[in-house]
Scaffold this motif. Structure first.
Motif, PDB file in Angstrom:
ATOM      1  N   ASP A 170      -3.907   7.467  -9.058  1.00 31.07           N
ATOM      2  CA  ASP A 170      -2.947   8.576  -9.027  1.00 31.07           C
ATOM      3  C   ASP A 170      -1.618   8.208  -9.691  1.00 31.07           C
ATOM      4  N   GLU A 191       0.752   6.608  -8.573  1.00 33.66           N
ATOM      5  CA  GLU A 191       1.853   6.563  -7.614  1.00 33.66           C
ATOM      6  C   GLU A 191       1.634   5.445  -6.599  1.00 33.66           C
ATOM      7  N   VAL A 192       0.484   5.474  -5.938  1.00 32.42           N
ATOM      8  CA  VAL A 192       0.117   4.413  -4.993  1.00 32.42           C
ATOM      9  C   VAL A 192      -0.994   3.554  -5.578  1.00 32.42           C
ATOM     10  N   VAL A 193      -2.003   4.178  -6.134  1.00 29.05           N
ATOM     11  CA  VAL A 193      -3.069   3.471  -6.844  1.00 29.05           C
ATOM     12  C   VAL A 193      -2.788   3.623  -8.334  1.00 29.05           C
ATOM     13  N   GLU A 231      -8.785   3.419  -0.451  1.00 30.91           N
ATOM     14  CA  GLU A 231      -8.505   4.636   0.311  1.00 30.91           C
ATOM     15  C   GLU A 231      -7.002   4.782   0.528  1.00 30.91           C
ATOM     16  N   ARG A 232      -6.472   5.954   0.189  1.00 24.71           N
ATOM     17  CA  ARG A 232      -5.063   6.225   0.437  1.00 24.71           C
ATOM     18  C   ARG A 232      -4.815   6.350   1.937  1.00 24.71           C
ATOM     19  N   THR A 233      -3.684   5.839   2.375  1.00 25.83           N
ATOM     20  CA  THR A 233      -3.265   5.955   3.768  1.00 25.83           C
ATOM     21  C   THR A 233      -1.816   6.416   3.808  1.00 25.83           C
ATOM     22  N   GLY A 274       0.222   3.603   2.429  1.00 24.26           N
ATOM     23  CA  GLY A 274      -0.087   3.113   1.093  1.00 24.26           C
ATOM     24  C   GLY A 274      -1.558   3.257   0.778  1.00 24.26           C
ATOM     25  N   ALA A 275      -2.294   2.147   0.854  1.00 23.62           N
ATOM     26  CA  ALA A 275      -3.726   2.185   0.562  1.00 23.62           C
ATOM     27  C   ALA A 275      -4.424   0.992   1.198  1.00 23.62           C
ATOM     28  N   GLU A 325      -4.609  -4.224   3.181  1.00 26.10           N
ATOM     29  CA  GLU A 325      -3.680  -3.106   3.182  1.00 26.10           C
ATOM     30  C   GLU A 325      -2.492  -3.434   2.290  1.00 26.10           C
ATOM     31  N   GLU A 340       1.122  -1.411   0.089  1.00 27.96           N
ATOM     32  CA  GLU A 340       1.855  -0.208  -0.280  1.00 27.96           C
ATOM     33  C   GLU A 340       1.383   0.324  -1.627  1.00 27.96           C
ATOM     34  N   VAL A 341       1.038  -0.605  -2.524  1.00 23.60           N
ATOM     35  CA  VAL A 341       0.602  -0.225  -3.872  1.00 23.60           C
ATOM     36  C   VAL A 341      -0.621  -1.036  -4.260  1.00 23.60           C
TER      37      VAL A 341
END
Length: 462
Positions: free
Chosen positions: A152, A154-156, A237-239, A242-243, A259, A261-262
């Motif tokens: 995306d 943004e995070v991934v 997987e987005r959380t 973060g992810a 886990e 943030e990015v």
């Protein structure tokens, strides 16, 4: 409808260099480029901006760790992320506008828009069709991803998103221990991010000299990066925070979760040929999705050529540049050529890693008798003066003829030092030729000479 001797699709390092060389040789040239700025991935979202951030964060590291050792007493530096990104963007702007100037200087037409090839000798964009005696596809590459991973930016993120994150993350998982992953992981590690690198294979920088890989990983771990090797990513997987990266060990089959943030997806790149209409043209492709070409860069369609990341070979800007020059010279009636045995590769971390020619593993695999000359930077006075004595130069030469077959460097300015060896290899030089060449003192390059001496009677300072 305009008619050109050459129309290049793509204004990255391969495309713009091809265009300039062709114009220098008297051809009427145009370049079709859909970006708002010239320079392709390299200048806009790749090589150049990443080097700006690598430089900025290296200076931060020096201020935090080495200034005091040199008697430079300064307050603890603070990172203004917005200003650092602005500096990066300024560097991009200086380089891309420089290419615009070169286009005007060489009377190259910039056709702004994304092109397609409706028929041999024709390029269409913005509702217009242009004719050309020759068309060169230099459309570059795009980041590849993995099944179960949705990017995306943004995070991934890919390297593109990693160059412009809104804030410095506290944690980052990097998928892929290749050049891009290690360079960007190094940037964020210096900024204080907890970086974990996940790699499918059992070593980092696959394909490079094994001894260099081992030393490189040790030094990066010392700098704070964590490595999880020999594991296959199952999904991301987005959380809310973060992810989560799920991965499975290739040896034990055990699944684990990380886990962050990015998440930076740095699993390589693939040719970008979307929208060109190659299927309809009947352009032959390789099983890996690259454009098939002959030794003269010609495709299966008459008058259509391909260079750079869209064809076989390492996806390197300088390889694309050399191919751009070669095909321009061929089209001008000359004899363009690229020596694929002497294409350097560089990782711009600290220390830098650089390689050219064959590795020791490759020489063993082909059963070739060779000599190894190795010299540590700890024996180099200049390297010790700048706190970079932990690497080495490794030179490989033919056992019978002493001809240089390859060189692998981990240490200060490795990306510049490697070219001394590249020039020597182009001229078929021996290790002794290099060893008998006077090198200025004190310089990092003395380590290269010492490695060459080590291929003979022995290094002086080892």
């Amino acid at each position: 409808m305009a008619t050109y001797d050459l129309l290049v699709i793509g204004a990255g390092p391969g495309g713009y260099v091809c265009a300039i060389r062709a114009a220098q040789l008297g051809l009427k040239v145009a370049v079709a480029e859909g970006r708002a700025t010239l320079g392709g991935t390299c200048l806009n979202v790749g090589c150049i901006p990443s080097k700006a951030l690598l430089h900025a964060t290296h200076e931060l590291h020096e201020a935090n760790h080495n200034f005091g050792r040199m008697g430079l007493v300064v307050p603890q530096p603070q990172v203004d992320w917005a200003r650092m990104l602005a500096y990066k963007d300024e560097v991009i702007g200086q380089n891309t506008t420089g290419i615009e100037f070169l286009f005007k200087k060489n009377k190259i037409d910039w056709l702004k828009g994304y092109a397609s090839i409706p028929a041999p000798g024709q390029v269409a964009l913005n509702g217009e069709t242009h004719e050309a005696r020759a068309i060169v596809i230099a459309s570059g590459s795009q980041a590849s991803t993995l099944p179960g991973v949705t990017v995306d930016e943004e995070v991934v993120v890919t390297s593109t998103g990693a160059l412009s994150l809104k804030a410095i993350p506290q944690s980052m998982v990097v998928i892929g221990a290749g050049v891009i992953g290690l360079e960007m992981g190094s940037v964020y590690s210096r900024l204080g991010t907890e970086v974990t690198v996940v790699e499918y294979l059992d070593q980092i920088t696959p394909g490079m000299d094994a001894e260099v890989c081992k030393q490189f990983q040790r030094l990066l771990q010392k700098q704070g990066l964590t490595f999880v090797l020999g594991t296959a990513v199952q999904g991301v997987e987005r959380t809310a925070a973060g992810a989560v990266v799920t991965h499975k060990s290739r040896k034990t089959g055990k699944e684990d979760r990380l886990e962050a943030e990015v998440v930076l997806v740095a699993t390589g790149r693939k040719p970008f040929v979307d929208g060109l209409g190659l299927d309809a043209l009947g352009v032959q492709m390789t099983p890996r999705g690259q454009i098939a070409t002959d030794a003269g860069f010609a495709t299966s369609v008459p008058g259509l050529y391909a260079i750079g990341d869209v064809r076989e070979g390492p996806m390197l800007a300088h390889k694309a540049e050399d191919e751009g020059v070669a095909v321009a010279e061929i089209l001008a009636g000359q004899h363009g050529h690229v020596n694929y045995g002497v294409i350097p590769g560089v990782i711009y971390t600290t220390p830098e890693v650089a390689t050219v020619g064959q590795t020791e593993e490759q020489l063993k695999a082909e059963g070739r008798a060779y000599k190894v000359g190795k010299f540590p930077f700890m024996g180099n006075g200049r390297a010790k003066a700048v706190f970079q004595g932990e690497g080495f130069v490794k030179l490989l030469s033919d056992k019978a003829t002493d001809r240089i077959l390859g060189c692998h460097i981990i240490g200060p300015m490795a990306g510049d030092l490697i070219h001394e060896v590249a020039v020597a290899m182009e001229f078929g030089a021996s290790a002794e030729d290099l060893a008998r060449t006077c090198h200025a003192h004190p310089t990092f390059s003395e380590a290269v000479r010492e490695a060459a001496l080590a291929c003979g009677d022995g290094a002086i300072h080892a």
